[in-house]
Design a protein around this motif. Structure first.
Motif, mmCIF file in Angstrom:
data_model
loop_
_atom_site.group_PDB
_atom_site.id
_atom_site.type_symbol
_atom_site.label_atom_id
_atom_site.label_comp_id
_atom_site.label_asym_id
_atom_site.label_seq_id
_atom_site.Cartn_x
_atom_site.Cartn_y
_atom_site.Cartn_z
ATOM 1 N N ILE A 65 0.750 -1.287 0.104
ATOM 2 C CA ILE A 65 0.025 0.128 0.096
ATOM 3 C C ILE A 65 1.074 1.179 -0.025
ATOM 4 N N PHE A 66 0.661 2.104 -0.881
ATOM 5 C CA PHE A 66 1.415 3.260 -1.102
ATOM 6 C C PHE A 66 0.524 4.506 -0.839
ATOM 7 N N PRO A 67 0.392 4.809 0.417
ATOM 8 C CA PRO A 67 -0.849 5.920 0.796
ATOM 9 C C PRO A 67 -0.657 7.166 -0.099
ATOM 10 N N GLU A 68 0.465 7.477 -0.416
ATOM 11 C CA GLU A 68 0.463 8.800 -1.357
ATOM 12 C C GLU A 68 -0.177 8.416 -2.634
ATOM 13 N N LEU A 69 -0.637 7.457 -3.020
ATOM 14 C CA LEU A 69 -1.272 7.127 -4.307
ATOM 15 C C LEU A 69 -2.698 7.381 -4.296
ATOM 16 N N LEU A 70 -3.382 7.586 -2.826
ATOM 17 C CA LEU A 70 -4.742 7.827 -3.009
ATOM 18 C C LEU A 70 -4.981 8.974 -3.029
ATOM 19 N N SER A 71 -6.265 8.925 -4.014
ATOM 20 C CA SER A 71 -6.571 10.060 -4.541
ATOM 21 C C SER A 71 -8.106 10.461 -4.467
ATOM 22 N N GLY A 72 -8.837 9.368 -3.788
ATOM 23 C CA GLY A 72 -10.183 9.384 -3.982
ATOM 24 C C GLY A 72 -10.823 8.632 -5.047
ATOM 25 N N ALA A 73 -10.111 8.172 -6.063
ATOM 26 C CA ALA A 73 -10.514 7.746 -7.178
ATOM 27 C C ALA A 73 -11.306 6.110 -7.133
ATOM 28 N N GLY A 74 -10.745 5.468 -6.050
ATOM 29 C CA GLY A 74 -11.422 4.183 -5.560
ATOM 30 C C GLY A 74 -10.379 3.677 -4.296
ATOM 31 N N GLU A 75 -10.869 2.620 -3.616
ATOM 32 C CA GLU A 75 -10.489 2.219 -2.397
ATOM 33 C C GLU A 75 -9.231 1.312 -2.640
ATOM 34 N N PHE A 76 -8.963 0.721 -3.908
ATOM 35 C CA PHE A 76 -7.730 0.028 -3.964
ATOM 36 C C PHE A 76 -6.496 0.642 -4.843
ATOM 37 N N GLU A 77 -6.999 2.116 -5.099
ATOM 38 C CA GLU A 77 -5.895 2.585 -6.208
ATOM 39 C C GLU A 77 -4.364 2.514 -5.751
ATOM 40 N N ALA A 78 -4.293 2.439 -4.128
ATOM 41 C CA ALA A 78 -3.084 2.799 -3.618
ATOM 42 C C ALA A 78 -2.549 1.161 -3.442
ATOM 43 N N MET A 79 -3.122 0.215 -3.759
ATOM 44 C CA MET A 79 -2.737 -1.294 -3.781
ATOM 45 C C MET A 79 -1.997 -1.742 -4.725
ATOM 46 N N ARG A 80 -0.817 -2.343 -4.727
ATOM 47 C CA ARG A 80 -0.203 -3.294 -5.626
ATOM 48 C C ARG A 80 0.123 -4.700 -5.208
ATOM 49 N N PHE A 81 0.351 -5.406 -6.028
ATOM 50 C CA PHE A 81 0.675 -6.848 -5.597
ATOM 51 C C PHE A 81 2.093 -6.997 -6.075
ATOM 52 N N VAL A 82 2.829 -7.899 -5.122
ATOM 53 C CA VAL A 82 4.199 -8.199 -5.468
ATOM 54 C C VAL A 82 4.279 -9.516 -6.253
ATOM 55 N N GLY A 83 4.819 -9.236 -7.427
ATOM 56 C CA GLY A 83 5.038 -10.362 -8.366
ATOM 57 C C GLY A 83 6.294 -11.080 -8.070
ATOM 58 N N GLU A 84 6.384 -12.467 -8.774
ATOM 59 C CA GLU A 84 7.548 -13.442 -8.658
ATOM 60 C C GLU A 84 8.803 -12.530 -8.751
#
Length: 189
Positions: A65-84
């Motif tokens: 979760i990168f809180p600085e990516l939250l703009s209000g566009a959606g609840e998951f916009e700050a979330m990223r998955f860690v790949g292999e």
């Protein structure tokens, strides 16, 4: 790989937006863990601390979760998955939707190979991420229980909008700031 994804809250070392330019959002983000003992600085009430207390590192399937990516566009916009991890030892950071979680195909394949249920792996982390924002998964689906059951039965798989650009945005982990990690026990509620 753990039976339930961990959630790590990190502050990026620099903004993904440079002089009003959003091009980095079209690049593949890679976290460079650096040397074996590299870790992000720890956020404290007094600033940052570079001690490694409680930092356990990243693992495939974890959520960032990168809180600085939250703009209000959606609840998951700050979330990223860690790949292999790549051959170069870096962790690909994959987008995961804005309004609802969209599971990258590589994560779906990873969970299938490991024999893990995607609902068991992500339900508690998603609910916790939403709880921090004052929501729950039921809210995301407009309190439509059938839609929520359908979501857990068949994940929304993120589709690439086109081939990734040839450039990557390499993010040095040791220059990021770690705020907290959430680790879920398998049998706890």
């Amino acid at each position: 790989m753990r039976p339930i994804a961990r959630v790590h809250y990190l502050k990026l070392h620099e903004s993904p937006v440079v002089d009003g330019n959003y091009d980095r959002f079209g690049l593949l983000w890679l976290i460079d863990p650096g040397s074996g003992d590299a870790h992000p600085a720890r956020s404290t009430s007094q600033g940052t601390d570079s001690s490694s207390s409680a930092w356990e590192g990243l693992d495939e399937g974890d959520l960032l979760i990168f809180p600085e990516l939250l703009s209000g566009a959606g609840e998951f916009e700050a979330m990223r998955f860690v790949g292999e991890k790549t051959e170069e030892g870096m962790w690909p950071i994959l987008t995961g939707g804005v309004d609802i979680p969209e599971i990258p195909q590589v994560i779906v394949s990873l969970l299938e190979r490991k024999g893990l249920s995607w609902r068991a792996f992500y339900e508690r982390p998603f609910e916790t991420i939403l709880k921090d924002q004052g929501f729950c998964m039921s809210d995301v689906f407009g309190d439509d229980e059938e839609a929520l059951v359908g979501f857990w039965s068949a994940p929304v798989v993120a589709r690439r909008k086109g081939p990734p650009k040839s450039e990557n945005w390499v993010i040095p982990l040791e220059h990021c700031t770690w705020m907290k990690s959430l680790i879920f026990e398998e049998n706890a509620n």
